[in-house]
Write an enzyme that holds these catalytic residues in place. Sequence first.
Site, mmCIF file in Angstrom:
data_model
loop_
_atom_site.group_PDB
_atom_site.id
_atom_site.type_symbol
_atom_site.label_atom_id
_atom_site.label_comp_id
_atom_site.label_asym_id
_atom_site.label_seq_id
_atom_site.Cartn_x
_atom_site.Cartn_y
_atom_site.Cartn_z
ATOM 1 N N HIS A 70 21.046 36.208 -4.606
ATOM 2 C CA HIS A 70 21.913 35.462 -3.677
ATOM 3 C C HIS A 70 21.925 33.990 -4.092
ATOM 4 O O HIS A 70 20.842 33.390 -4.201
ATOM 5 C CB HIS A 70 21.402 35.608 -2.234
ATOM 6 C CG HIS A 70 21.478 37.015 -1.723
ATOM 7 N ND1 HIS A 70 20.523 37.962 -2.031
ATOM 8 C CD2 HIS A 70 22.414 37.634 -0.962
ATOM 9 C CE1 HIS A 70 20.871 39.115 -1.464
ATOM 10 N NE2 HIS A 70 22.007 38.945 -0.808
ATOM 11 N N ASP A 114 25.406 37.294 -4.543
ATOM 12 C CA ASP A 114 26.156 37.569 -3.318
ATOM 13 C C ASP A 114 26.126 36.380 -2.354
ATOM 14 O O ASP A 114 25.210 35.552 -2.402
ATOM 15 C CB ASP A 114 25.535 38.770 -2.582
ATOM 16 C CG ASP A 114 25.854 40.095 -3.257
ATOM 17 O OD1 ASP A 114 26.312 40.080 -4.403
ATOM 18 O OD2 ASP A 114 25.621 41.134 -2.616
HETATM 19 ZN ZN LIG Z 1 25.935 39.822 1.385
#
Ligand SMILES: [Zn+2]
Length: 254
Positions: A216, A71
């Site tokens: 991430h 993400d």
């Molecule tokens: Zn996010």
Amino acid sequence: MLRHKNIIVICLILLVLFCILKAAWWVFLLLFIGFAALVSWGSFDIRQNYFLKAYSSNPDRKERKIALTFDDGPHQMTEKVLDLLQQYNAKATFFCIGTQIEKYPNIMQRIVGEGHVVGNHTYSHSKSFGFFPSAKVKEEIRKNDDLLFEFTHKKIKFFRPPFGVTNPNVAKAIAATKHTVIGWNVRSLDTLIQNEDAILKRIKNKAKPGSIVLLHDTSLKTVRVLEQLLLFLQSEKYDMVAIDKLLNLPAYED
Ligand SMILES: [Zn+2]
């Protein structure tokens, strides 16, 4: 609205019942606190399918397949993530933010060019996302879909809300945009935990065939964890696939 509707009905029945029974004031207070607690739990835990249907894993998966998801990119760290994925012959899913795509179009191109799947993670990933009216949520999603289209030339199907937040406004927006909402069942906490070994251990303990792992592509720490994780998954004979292959759902529409 799935569970939310049931909870409202149950609370209304209890409210009427308490009124008929002339219950004490604190009984009403407890009912209100209970309702508020359930709603906030449902808002912040996407796996509960409280406001909308989200896919957080493939529980039926007997094969050793696992989906790594990244993400908040594209980001300068994404290139290192892509290098590692290539090295281990792994495919992943990137939930991209519009403002980041505008900053790193070449990296965005590389993600798509190397055969990874991309999903929508809103245009601005605003901290106030949970307070947006449904029209604003829709605008955030559509603006980012248009940006992603320039790279995929296809309509994006997968959407992951920022912070995994869901509420009636997000549910209403998704009903209109018709995206498939993707959650996770292995949260690495790679943005919160500082110790790389602790992050790796957490993922290793929770990962199972059919899991969706949340990472991430925004820090060197995650890149280091990923290197160890890929080594582990390879030794455990896992096939690292994108979400469409894990869930047997289309990532794009022509
Ligand atoms: Zn996010």
